[in-house]
Structure formats: structure tokens, C-alpha cells
Enzyme design. Structure first.
Site, PDB file in Angstrom:
ATOM      1  N   GLU A   1     -53.942   0.399  -4.208  1.00  0.00           N
ATOM      2  CA  GLU A   1     -54.792   0.658  -3.209  1.00  0.00           C
ATOM      3  C   GLU A   1     -54.715  -0.834  -2.540  1.00  0.00           C
ATOM      4  O   GLU A   1     -55.326  -1.816  -3.057  1.00  0.00           O
ATOM      5  CB  GLU A   1     -55.995   0.890  -3.721  1.00  0.00           C
ATOM      6  CG  GLU A   1     -56.321   2.035  -4.559  1.00  0.00           C
ATOM      7  CD  GLU A   1     -56.368   3.372  -3.630  1.00  0.00           C
ATOM      8  OE1 GLU A   1     -56.324   3.102  -2.106  1.00  0.00           O
ATOM      9  OE2 GLU A   1     -56.291   4.503  -4.094  1.00  0.00           O
ATOM     10  N   LEU A   2     -54.091  -0.700  -1.411  1.00  0.00           N
ATOM     11  CA  LEU A   2     -53.749  -2.146  -0.608  1.00  0.00           C
ATOM     12  C   LEU A   2     -54.533  -2.222   0.503  1.00  0.00           C
ATOM     13  O   LEU A   2     -55.754  -1.712   0.772  1.00  0.00           O
ATOM     14  CB  LEU A   2     -52.208  -2.262  -0.699  1.00  0.00           C
ATOM     15  CG  LEU A   2     -51.393  -1.852  -1.847  1.00  0.00           C
ATOM     16  CD1 LEU A   2     -50.144  -1.835  -1.566  1.00  0.00           C
ATOM     17  CD2 LEU A   2     -51.951  -2.932  -2.837  1.00  0.00           C
TER      18      LEU A   2
HETATM   19  P1  NAP Z   1     -55.708  -9.895  -3.859  1.00  0.00           P
HETATM   20  O1  NAP Z   1     -55.651 -11.609  -3.566  1.00  0.00           O
HETATM   21  O2  NAP Z   1     -54.482  -9.099  -3.909  1.00  0.00           O
HETATM   22  O3  NAP Z   1     -56.274 -10.072  -5.546  1.00  0.00           O
HETATM   23  C1  NAP Z   1     -56.643  -8.511  -5.883  1.00  0.00           C
HETATM   24  C2  NAP Z   1     -56.406  -8.862  -7.490  1.00  0.00           C
HETATM   25  O4  NAP Z   1     -55.230  -9.224  -7.550  1.00  0.00           O
HETATM   26  C3  NAP Z   1     -57.430  -9.902  -8.190  1.00  0.00           C
HETATM   27  O5  NAP Z   1     -57.697  -9.457  -9.481  1.00  0.00           O
HETATM   28  C4  NAP Z   1     -56.566 -11.167  -8.144  1.00  0.00           C
HETATM   29  O6  NAP Z   1     -56.912 -12.062  -9.210  1.00  0.00           O
HETATM   30  C5  NAP Z   1     -55.219 -10.704  -8.591  1.00  0.00           C
HETATM   31  N1  NAP Z   1     -53.770 -11.460  -8.261  1.00  0.00           N
HETATM   32  C6  NAP Z   1     -53.823 -12.206  -7.406  1.00  0.00           C
HETATM   33  N2  NAP Z   1     -52.773 -12.714  -7.431  1.00  0.00           N
HETATM   34  C7  NAP Z   1     -51.906 -12.045  -8.441  1.00  0.00           C
HETATM   35  C8  NAP Z   1     -50.564 -12.149  -8.764  1.00  0.00           C
HETATM   36  N3  NAP Z   1     -49.587 -13.117  -8.570  1.00  0.00           N
HETATM   37  N4  NAP Z   1     -50.348 -11.304 -10.060  1.00  0.00           N
HETATM   38  C9  NAP Z   1     -51.349 -10.646 -10.522  1.00  0.00           C
HETATM   39  N5  NAP Z   1     -52.456 -10.243  -9.989  1.00  0.00           N
HETATM   40  C10 NAP Z   1     -52.790 -11.013  -8.962  1.00  0.00           C
HETATM   41  O7  NAP Z   1     -56.884  -9.421  -3.076  1.00  0.00           O
HETATM   42  P2  NAP Z   1     -58.108 -10.271  -2.450  1.00  0.00           P
HETATM   43  O8  NAP Z   1     -57.726 -11.135  -1.583  1.00  0.00           O
HETATM   44  O9  NAP Z   1     -58.801 -10.658  -3.827  1.00  0.00           O
HETATM   45  O10 NAP Z   1     -58.948  -8.794  -2.204  1.00  0.00           O
HETATM   46  C11 NAP Z   1     -58.938  -8.440  -0.741  1.00  0.00           C
HETATM   47  C12 NAP Z   1     -57.661  -7.299  -0.638  1.00  0.00           C
HETATM   48  O11 NAP Z   1     -57.989  -6.073  -1.329  1.00  0.00           O
HETATM   49  C13 NAP Z   1     -57.712  -6.924   0.929  1.00  0.00           C
HETATM   50  O12 NAP Z   1     -56.313  -6.883   1.414  1.00  0.00           O
HETATM   51  C14 NAP Z   1     -58.298  -5.526   0.840  1.00  0.00           C
HETATM   52  O13 NAP Z   1     -57.818  -4.916   1.721  1.00  0.00           O
HETATM   53  C15 NAP Z   1     -57.950  -5.109  -0.570  1.00  0.00           C
HETATM   54  N6  NAP Z   1     -58.561  -4.018  -0.992  1.00  0.00           N
HETATM   55  C16 NAP Z   1     -58.097  -2.686  -0.992  1.00  0.00           C
HETATM   56  C17 NAP Z   1     -59.001  -1.833  -1.518  1.00  0.00           C
HETATM   57  C18 NAP Z   1     -58.376  -0.337  -1.401  1.00  0.00           C
HETATM   58  O14 NAP Z   1     -58.706   0.440  -2.278  1.00  0.00           O
HETATM   59  N7  NAP Z   1     -57.249  -0.012  -0.621  1.00  0.00           N
HETATM   60  C19 NAP Z   1     -60.139  -1.846  -1.813  1.00  0.00           C
HETATM   61  C20 NAP Z   1     -60.629  -3.249  -1.943  1.00  0.00           C
HETATM   62  C21 NAP Z   1     -59.865  -4.267  -1.527  1.00  0.00           C
HETATM   63  P3  NAP Z   1     -58.163 -13.083  -8.585  1.00  0.00           P
HETATM   64  O15 NAP Z   1     -58.922 -12.632  -7.732  1.00  0.00           O
HETATM   65  O16 NAP Z   1     -58.611 -13.603 -10.024  1.00  0.00           O
HETATM   66  O17 NAP Z   1     -57.129 -14.343  -8.023  1.00  0.00           O
END
Ligand code: NAP
Ligand code: MG
Length: 493
Positions: free
Chosen positions: A260-261
């Protein structure tokens, strides 16, 4: 809720890693802070997991997979049902935790708790309805019996923006299907997940089925899980960039993957729309979660002859909103998650202004404590502006005029993402045309909210793979197994 109540509530939440049914410290002994984005105060310190902790967690999840898969569907269903009831019983408490760690206004946090709990209720009902199929091959010689089995231990990774609901949307179907889990919530907002663990434990979830490791270095936990060969599935919600990395890692052991991106939702207002309804819809689609939602309206396309009126009414509504600490019941717009988020919004607004956009309200971050940015309306936005191709993730509405339906569809599809879209029109025929033409997994017609536990949530293009919720949600956690049985034709008696 008073400050001291809030402090007591948070002090009661466990802050360790949850492995094999025990709260433990990280093997490194490290801890990291959780910050309230409204006050910048440290509200908790949590165990900061690493690779060694991750390895223990996945070993436990793999060790209990077989016994967990053998439990009766009704038993798994009832755990989810009890957890649902507890979440609703403790809705206010869980909402306060979400507001404290993440910033959204209390009323929205209560809404998130109900939404999150509903996934448990929904999947408690699905747990006892895992179907199969039985058919006969075309030549009549084989019985084809199809059954479903849990896919196996799952890696679950969730973002900070819906800290409770993004977890239950994965944990619910995994429990229903009979999968064990290693779960990494976002380190900025771990407390509501820890409270959820306690609720599941009280609801009777056996030790080792759900293991939780949080870390300020997420890769150090998730990568060992992906490389372990023990996890059979990954379910991730977050940015497309991290999703790409996890898909690369998943390829090593051919793990089932649900992603879910990110999104870049178009919000289209036609000149035959009820403009008040469209403004109401945008207030939700743009401002729910302060705009920090994958479903947030990111590009607002309004038919040229109603664009000025729409922008005027939108500006009236946006500029009247109360911005503040979400814990205050009067607050309508809380802070953003972290200073980086505010800097990103500032830079997107100044880029748009540099390219000719006009600011009708907001536009400037206030001085003082808290990571605030005010509701902002921009008009005359150049389609080449960065905010057209980047998730704004803040309360900024960028309005762009369009000429006709073809123009609107072309603009809407001009992105690599395809999570959700919204359109306002009174023409039913047009609504169906849009559903066929707009490249999204979800389309809202005359509504600014599509999320619903009973519906398949997910995107096309670079917005992801698979669906969460609805009838398809549990399938993501099930493997199809087919049994071939030679068939003899019954005698004609
Ligand atoms: P993110 O940086 O991708 O983080 C999401 C999760 O991945 C967090 O638990 C994060 O940990 C972890 N993570 C980060 N780097 C990682 C790595 N190298 N390896 C493994 N895990 C890793 O996203 P965000 O900025 O927190 O959240 C916003 C994004 O989520 C937006 O793009 C939004 O559109 C998307 N989103 C999508 C949906 C959907 O259903 N399509 C719903 C909600 C949000 P930490 O946070 O602890 O660093
Ligand atoms: Mg991040």
C-alpha cells in the site's frame, strides 16, 4: 483530558519489544524517544530494536506458525471480536494516545480508533468464512478440490500517519487466516501499537503469534526478516521508495507481497456538480489527518467556469479552521508529524508561488513550538509545479482549472500513482465513464472519503499491489492449495 491524565495514560503503556509474549529490552540496551509534535515534548522512551532482536522475533514467529494454523477458525475469530470490543470500550484512551504521538485532533483520532477496530470486527467475521472450491475438470476425469491455507509467518510494516488503523488492517486478516507475524510500527508513533498488543493479549492471542520490534533504524529490523527465509509474506504500507526496496528484498525468497504505497489523488469538480457538496468533500479529502494521508486530494482540478467560485468558498472554509494541539477539543487542524514535514510543505508552496501561484489563505508556518502549517489555498497553479508530482502531505490545496472532461481525465492520469481519485458531478453517465477512464484503485463520486473496512483498499500503477479490507483482504494472507482426485463417473442405477 488534562496534561497529567495524558501523562499517566502514556506512562502505563509498555515500551519494550514484544517477542514471544514478553516485553523485553533491545539486546543493545538502546532506547529512542517519542515526541509529541504539538509541544515538541518527549512523551516516552521506547526500546530501540536491532538485527539481533529481529532475528529472535522471526524465529519465534516461525516456531509457532504450525500450532497457530491449527487453531479453530472460531477461536481466532473470537480473539478478534474481543479485541474489537475492547478497542471500542477504550476508544477515548486510544484516541488520546494517537493524538499525543501523532498530532491529529482528538475527534479524528476517535474516528481512527473506530476505523481500526472495525477491521478486527470485519475479519472476525471473515475468519469463519474462508471458502474453497470443488469442481470437475473439463474432460470429466478429475475432481479439483481447492482449499486455502495460511501463507505463513508475515512481515508487517506500517507508517506513522494512521498508526493504529494501518496495523489492524494487516493484523486482523493475518489472525483470521492463521498467520503469525513480526510487526514493525513506525518509530515516530509506536505507542498506540503497543497499547494494541496489550488488548490482543488480553483477548487471548497466544504468545509468539504477534511479535513487535520497533527501531529508529527500520532497515536493521526489516531486512533480517526479509532475508531470513522464514517469513513467507510481506505486507507494507508506506512510501513507494521503501516499497520498491522491500520488493527487491522479497524477491530473494519469492515472498508474497502486498504493498500500500503513495498516492497523488486527483479531485475533480465538474461544472454540473453541487459546489457546496464538492467543498465539503474536499474539506475531508484534503484535510483529514492534516493532509497527511495517502488518500489526500493532492491535485484539485475544477472546471474553469466554476473555479473562482469554488476557490472562494474553499478559502472561506479553510481560513476559518482552528489550528492547535489536537488534545484541545476545539482544534480542527493539528501539527504535522515532524520538522522535516513542515520544511517539505514550505518548499512545495514556495516552488508553486515561484511558478506563478497565488496564495488565497495560509502559506506561512507560524513561529513557536509545534510543527504547524496552516490550511493554505493556492490558485493559478502551474501544472509543472513540484506539488503536482509529489505527495504534499500537508493542509495545502492546489487548485488548477480545466476545460472539459477529456482534459480532466488526461490531467488526472498524468502521474505514476493510482491509489484514489474523487470526482463531483451530477451526471450518472459521466460517473461511470470516469470509473472506466481514471487509473485508480478507488474512486469516490460525490464523496471525499472512500476508506471502509468492508471495501477493497488499494492502488494501481506505482501505488501498490494487492488490496486490504473487504472480501479480498483475507485472501492476501491465504495460499491456494489444489487437490487432484481421479474421478470415476457414478453408475447409473
Ligand atoms: P516510509 O518512510 O516508507 O515508512 C513506512 C514504514 O517503513 C515505517 O514503518 C518506516 O519506519 C519503515 N521504513 C522506512 N525505511 C525503511 C527501510 N529502509 N526498510 C524497511 N522499512 C523501512 O513512509 P512514511 O513517510 O512514514 O509514510 C508516508 C507514506 O506512506 C506516504 O507515501 C503515504 O502515501 C504512504 N501511505 C500509504 C497508505 C496506503 O494504504 N496506500 C496508507 C498510509 C500511508 P520508520 O517510520 O520507523 O522510519
Ligand atoms: Mg519515513
Amino acid at each position: 483530558m488534562t496534561t497529567s491524565n495524558k501523562r499517566d495514560l502514556i506512562a502505563a503503556i509498555p515500551t519494550g519489544l514484544f517477542i514471544g509474549g514478553q516485553w523485553v529490552e533491545a539486546q543493545s540496551g538502546k532506547r529512542c524517544d517519542v515526541i509529541d509534535p504539538a509541544t515538541e515534548d518527549v512523551i516516552a522512551s521506547i526500546a530501540d530494536g536491532g538485527a539481533e532482536d529481529a532475528e529472535r522475533a522471526i524465529e519465534v514467529a516461525a516456531a509457532v506458525q504450525d500450532s497457530w494454523a491449527r487453531t479453530a477458525p472460531r477461536a481466532r475469530s473470537e480473539i478478534l471480536r474481543r479485541a474489537y470490543e475492547q478497542m471500542m470500550e477504550r476508544q477515548d484512551e486510544l484516541a488520546s494516545i494517537i493524538t499525543a504521538e501523532m498530532g491529529k485532533p482528538l475527534a479524528e483520532a476517535r474516528g481512527e480508533v473506530a476505523y481500526a477496530a472495525e477491521f478486527f470486527r470485519w475479519f472476525s467475521e471473515e475468519a469463519v468464512r474462508i471458502g474453497g472450491d470443488a469442481t470437475v475438470s473439463g474432460d470429466g476425469r478429475t475432481r479439483i478440490i481447492v482449499s486455502k491455507a495460511p501463507v505463513g509467518p508475515c512481515v508487517l510494516v506500517t507508517p506513522w500517519n494512521f498508526p493504529l488503523a494501518m496495523g489492524t488492517r494487516k493484523i486482523g486478516p493475518a489472525i483470521a487466516a492463521g498467520c503469525t507475524m513480526v510487526f514493525k510500527p513506525a518509530h515516530l508513533t509506536p505507542l498506540s501499537s503497543f497499547a494494541l498488543v496489550e488488548i490482543l493479549r488480553e483477548a487471548g492471542l497466544p504468545d509468539g503469534v504477534l511479535n513487535v520490534v520497533c527501531s529508529s533504524d527500520p532497515g536493521s529490523v526489516v531486512e533480517p526478516w526479509m532475508r531470513s527465509g522464514k517469513a513467507r509474506k510481506v505486507s507494507f504500507t508506506g512510501s513507494t521508495a521503501v516499497g520498491v526496496r522491500l520488493l527487491e528484498q522479497a524477491s530473494q525468497h519469492i515472498m508474497r507481497s502486498s504493498m500500500e504505497l503513495g498516492g497523488n489523488a486527483p479531485f475533480i469538480v465538474f461544472d454540473d456538480a453541487d459546489v457546496d457538496a464538492a467543498v465539503d468533500g474536499l474539506m475531508i479529502a484534503k484535510l483529514r489527518n492534516m493532509g497527511e494521508a495517502c488518500t489526500a486530494a493532492n491535485r484539485i482540478f475544477v472546471q474553469r467556469n466554476v473555479a473562482d467560485e469554488f476557490a472562494r468558498r474553499l478559502t472561506e472554509r479553510m481560513s476559518a479552521l482552528v489550528v492547535g494541539d489536537g488534545i484541545d477539543p476545539a482544534t480542527q487542524i493539528g501539527p504535522l508529524i515532524e520538522p522535516k514535514a513542515v520544511e517539505k510543505v514550505i518548499s512545495l508552496v514556495s516552488d508553486a508561488v515561484r511558478r506563478g501561484a497565488r496564495i488565497l489563505c495560509g502559506g506561512q508556518a507560524p513561529e513557536g513550538r509545534g510543527y504547524y502549517f496552516p490550511p493554505t489555498v493556492l490558485v493559478d497553479v502551474d501544472p509543472e509545479s513540484e506539488l503536482m508530482s509529489t505527495e504534499i502531505f500537508g493542509p495545502v490545496a492546489a487548485v488548477i482549472a480545466f476545460d472539459d472532461e477529456c482534459d480532466a481525465i488526461r490531467l488526472a492520469n498524468d502521474t505514476q500513482w493510482g491509489l484514489v481519485g474523487y470526482a463531483f458531478t451530477q451526471d450518472v453517465d459521466r460517473a461511470f465513464r470516469l470509473q472506466e477512464a481514471i487509473e485508480v484503485g478507488m474512486l469516490g463520486i460525490n464523496t471525499g472519503l472512500v476508506s471502509n473496512p468492508a471495501a477493497p483498499f488499494g492502488g494501481v500503477k506505482e501505488s501498490g499491489l494487492g488490496r486490504e479490507g473487504g472480501r479480498t483482504g483475507i485472501e492476501e494472507f491465504l495460499e491456494v492449495r489444489y487437490l487432484a482426485l481421479p474421478r470415476s463417473i457414478p453408475a447409473n442405477v
